[in-house]
Scaffold this motif. Structure first.
Motif, PDB file in Angstrom:
ATOM      1  N   TYR A 166    -113.163 -55.426   5.401  1.00  0.00           N
ATOM      2  CA  TYR A 166    -112.885 -55.802   6.794  1.00  0.00           C
ATOM      3  C   TYR A 166    -112.641 -54.566   7.658  1.00  0.00           C
ATOM      4  N   GLY A 173    -114.357 -57.918  15.296  1.00  0.00           N
ATOM      5  CA  GLY A 173    -112.933 -57.847  15.595  1.00  0.00           C
ATOM      6  C   GLY A 173    -112.023 -57.930  14.394  1.00  0.00           C
ATOM      7  N   GLU A 174    -112.566 -57.887  13.155  1.00  0.00           N
ATOM      8  CA  GLU A 174    -111.704 -57.991  11.975  1.00  0.00           C
ATOM      9  C   GLU A 174    -110.764 -56.797  11.866  1.00  0.00           C
ATOM     10  N   LEU A 177    -107.907 -57.185  14.330  1.00  0.00           N
ATOM     11  CA  LEU A 177    -107.026 -58.260  13.875  1.00  0.00           C
ATOM     12  C   LEU A 177    -106.162 -57.798  12.710  1.00  0.00           C
ATOM     13  N   THR A 180    -103.441 -55.486  14.007  1.00  0.00           N
ATOM     14  CA  THR A 180    -102.440 -56.230  14.773  1.00  0.00           C
ATOM     15  C   THR A 180    -101.464 -56.952  13.863  1.00  0.00           C
ATOM     16  N   PHE A 181    -101.991 -57.656  12.867  1.00  0.00           N
ATOM     17  CA  PHE A 181    -101.117 -58.390  11.951  1.00  0.00           C
ATOM     18  C   PHE A 181    -100.289 -57.438  11.091  1.00  0.00           C
ATOM     19  N   THR A 251    -103.252 -61.198   5.280  1.00  0.00           N
ATOM     20  CA  THR A 251    -103.607 -61.711   6.608  1.00  0.00           C
ATOM     21  C   THR A 251    -104.823 -62.622   6.541  1.00  0.00           C
ATOM     22  N   LEU A 255    -105.381 -66.721   7.082  1.00  0.00           N
ATOM     23  CA  LEU A 255    -106.271 -67.266   8.113  1.00  0.00           C
ATOM     24  C   LEU A 255    -107.362 -68.131   7.488  1.00  0.00           C
ATOM     25  N   SER A 482     -99.171 -66.420   8.535  1.00  0.00           N
ATOM     26  CA  SER A 482    -100.569 -66.223   8.935  1.00  0.00           C
ATOM     27  C   SER A 482    -101.350 -67.532   8.913  1.00  0.00           C
ATOM     28  N   TYR A 489    -104.486 -71.413  16.245  1.00  0.00           N
ATOM     29  CA  TYR A 489    -105.702 -70.910  16.893  1.00  0.00           C
ATOM     30  C   TYR A 489    -106.846 -71.913  16.771  1.00  0.00           C
TER      31      TYR A 489
END
Length: 494
Positions: A166, A173-174, A177, A180-181, A251, A255, A482, A489
Motif C-alpha cells: 500500500y 490514496g492508500e 490513508l 493518517t491512521f 488499518t 477497513l 478502524s 464511511y
C-alpha cells in the motif's frame, strides 16, 4: 529431550505434518474449496452475441466456456479488443471454488502456510496444556510458547508486507490513508497510556516495577550498579510507538472487515438469526474492550460499582471469564469466515449490475478484468480477515501461559486446584568431584540453570501480564476502531 520432555514429540509430529501432509491436507484450502462460489467472467463470444442482441446458447458451449474461463481467469482477455454497451444484458455464471483455482491467486502461499502453521500451533498448545495438567513436571520450558510467538511473528510479517504494498501505491490514496491512521493511532496510544491502571487495568505499572527491581538485583549480583534499565516515561513512549505500528498494520484489515460486514448484513437480511449473529460478531470486540475498563468491567460485574449490588463474578473468576470470551469471539469469527468471503465474491455480481445502470461503452478486456479481479484478490481478503483473529487468539494463549492465569478460574477455586498439579519438589543432587569430566559437566549445568533462573526472575508473570494485556487490548481496540470508521464511511457513501 530431558529439558523439554514429551513436548518435543508434539512439535516433531506437527513439523512432520507440515512438511509431509500439508500439500495434501490443508485447513486454508478446506475453508475455501467447494464452500465458496465465484462468478465467471464472460468470454468474447458471449459478449459479442449479447451486444448484437442474441442470447448465447447454454446447452453446448456453457461447460466449455466455464473450463476456459477457469483456466484463464487471471488473464481473461485475449489480443482481441472490442467495446460493448455498459447496459448489456449480461448474466454471470457461477462455479464452485476448487483447489486448482486457488493456486495462482495473490498471497495464496502465504495464506495456506499461515493457516496450516496456526492450526498445528493450536494443536501443540492444546496438547501441551493437557500435558501440564496431568504431569507434575513444572520445571520444563513450555514449547507451546515458542509456537505462539512464531504465529504472532508470521502475522506481523504478512501485515507488514501488505502495508508495504500500500505504501508503494502512488494512486488511489492508500498511502495518505495509511499515514493518517498511523498518526491517529499514535495520538490514541499516547492518550491510553496516560490513563492509569486504576481505569484501564493493563498492569503495566506493576509489571514495570517488578521488572525494574528484578533487573537491578540481577545487575548487582553481576557486580554492576544501575538504577534500572530505563525510565517509566521512556518505557511508555516505546509502548506508544509500538502501538502506532500495530495501528498502521491493522488499518486496512479493519477497513476491509467493515466492507465485508456491510455486505454480509445486506445478504443475510432475510435470515434473521444469521443476521443477528453477524451483528453480535461485530460488537464482541467492543464488549471485550470495555471489560478491561475497570469501572465498567471488573467493578460492575464483581459488584463493586453498586454498594448493595450482587456480584455476578468473583475476582478470580473475572480473569477467566475474559479469556473464555476472547476465545469465543475468535471461534465465532472463524465460523463466519466462509460467509464473509462469499460476500466478497458477490462483489463481481454487484459491479456488473451497477455497470448496467451506466451509459456508454466498455471494452471486453476491462469488463472481464472487473469480474476476474474480485476472485484474484480472494486470498488477500482472507488474510486481512483472519490475521487479526489469529493475533488475538495466540496473544490470549500467551497471556494465559506467561501471565500465570488459569482456564479453570472461571469455575472457581476448586476447579483451579483440581486442574493445577502440585509443583514437583526440588531435587538436590549430590556433590561430584569437579576434577572429573562428569563433575565439570554438572558444574556447568548448575551454573547455566542458575543463570536461566535469574533471567526468568526478571521476566516474571506480572511483567508478561502487563505487556501482553496491553498489546491484546490494543489489537482489539485498533481493529474495532478502524472497522467502525469504515462502516461509517460505507454507510454514508452507499
Amino acid at each position: 529431550m530431558a529439558v523439554f520432555g514429551v513436548q518435543v514429540v508434539f512439535s516433531l509430529v506437527m513439523f512432520t505434518f507440515l512438511h509431509k501432509m500439508a500439500p495434501y491436507y490443508s485447513l486454508g484450502r478446506w475453508i475455501m474449496s467447494k464452500r465458496l462460489y465465484r462468478y465467471l467472467h464472460p468470454t468474447n463470444e458471449e459478449l459479442k452475441q449479447l451486444s448484437s442482441g442474441n442470447v448465447p446458447g447454454k446447452s453446448n458451449t456453457n461447460q466449455s466456456g466455464k473450463n476456459k474461463r477457469r483456466k484463464n481467469f487471471t488473464n481473461p482477455s485475449s489480443d482481441e479488443s472490442f467495446t460493448v454497451p455498459r447496459n448489456i444484458p449480461l448474466e454471470l455464471d457461477q462455479a464452485p471454488v476448487e483447489d486448482i483455482d486457488l493456486v495462482s491467486l495473490q498471497y495464496y502461499s502465504e495464506y495456506v502456510w499461515l493457516m496450516d502453521f496456526s492450526f498445528c500451533a493450536l494443536i501443540v498448545y492444546v496438547l501441551t496444556e493437557i500435558y501440564y495438567i496431568i504431569s507434575p513436571h513444572r520445571i520444563e520450558f513450555n514449547l507451546s510458547v515458542l509456537w505462539c510467538l512464531l504465529v504472532v511473528a508470521f502475522c506481523v510479517r504478512i501485515l507488514a508486507s501488505q502495508a508495504w504494498l500500500y505504501m508503494r501505491t502512488e494512486e488511489g490514496g492508500e498511502r495518505v490513508l495509511l499515514f493518517t491512521f498511523t498518526f491517529f493511532f499514535l495520538v490514541f496510544a499516547m492518550g491510553v497510556l496516560v490513563v492509569g491502571d486504576n481505569i484501564i487495568e493493563f498492569g503495566i505499572e506493576k509489571g514495570y516495577q517488578n521488572f525494574s527491581l528484578s533487573a537491578v538485583e540481577f545487575l548487582e549480583k553481576q557486580g554492576n550498579t544501575s538504577h534500572g534499565p530505563l525510565s517509566f516515561l521512556t518505557f511508555k513512549s516505546v509502548l506508544a510507538l509500538l502501538g502506532m505500528l500495530v495501528g498502521g498494520l491493522l488499518t486496512f484489515p479493519g477497513l476491509r472487515l467493515s466492507k465485508l460486514h456491510q455486505d454480509t448484513v445486506k445478504y443475510t437480511r432475510d435470515r434473521k438469526m444469521v443476521n443477528m449473529i453477524v451483528q453480535i460478531n461485530y460488537l464482541l470486540p467492543l464488549v471485550l474492550m470495555l471489560l478491561w475498563v475497570k469501572p465498567v468491567g471488573r467493578d460492575l460485574l464483581c459488584g463493586k460499582a453498586i454498594k448493595f449490588g450482587k456480584a455476578l463474578l468473583y475476582e478470580d473468576q473475572f480473569d477467566g471469564f475474559r479469556l473464555h470470551l476472547l476465545l469465543l469471539m475468535c471461534g465465532l469469527r472463524f465460523l463466519l469466515m466462509p460467509l464473509f468471503l462469499q460476500s466478497h465474491l458477490n462483489l463481481a455480481y454487484e459491479k456488473v449490475e451497477n455497470m448496467k445502470k451506466e451509459s456508454g461503452r466498455i471494452t471486453n478486456i476491462e469488463l472481464q478484468k472487473m469480474v476476474a479481479r474480485v476472485f484474484y484478490y480472494l486470498c488477500v481478503v482472507a488474510i486481512q480477515y483472519v490475521v487479526p483473529v489469529l493475533l488475538i487468539m495466540f496473544l490470549t494463549f500467551l497471556l494465559k501461559t506467561l501471565g500465570g492465569l488459569s482456564w479453570a478460574s472461571l469455575f472457581g477455586e476448586t476447579a483451579v486446584d483440581f486442574f493445577t498439579p502440585a509443583p514437583k519438589p526440588h531435587m538436590s543432587f549430590p556433590k561430584i568431584n569437579a576434577e572429573g569430566t562428569v563433575g565439570s559437566i554438572m558444574e556447568s549445568a548448575a551454573q547455566l540453570t542458575g543463570a536461566l533462573g535469574d533471567i526468568k526472575g526478571i521476566f516474571s508473570p506480572v511483567w508478561y501480564r502487563g505487556i501482553i494485556t496491553y498489546f491484546l487490548w490494543w489489537v482489539l481496540t485498533v481493529w474495532f476502531t478502524s472497522t467502525s470508521l469504515g462502516i461509517m464511511y460505507y454507510s454514508q457513501s452507499s
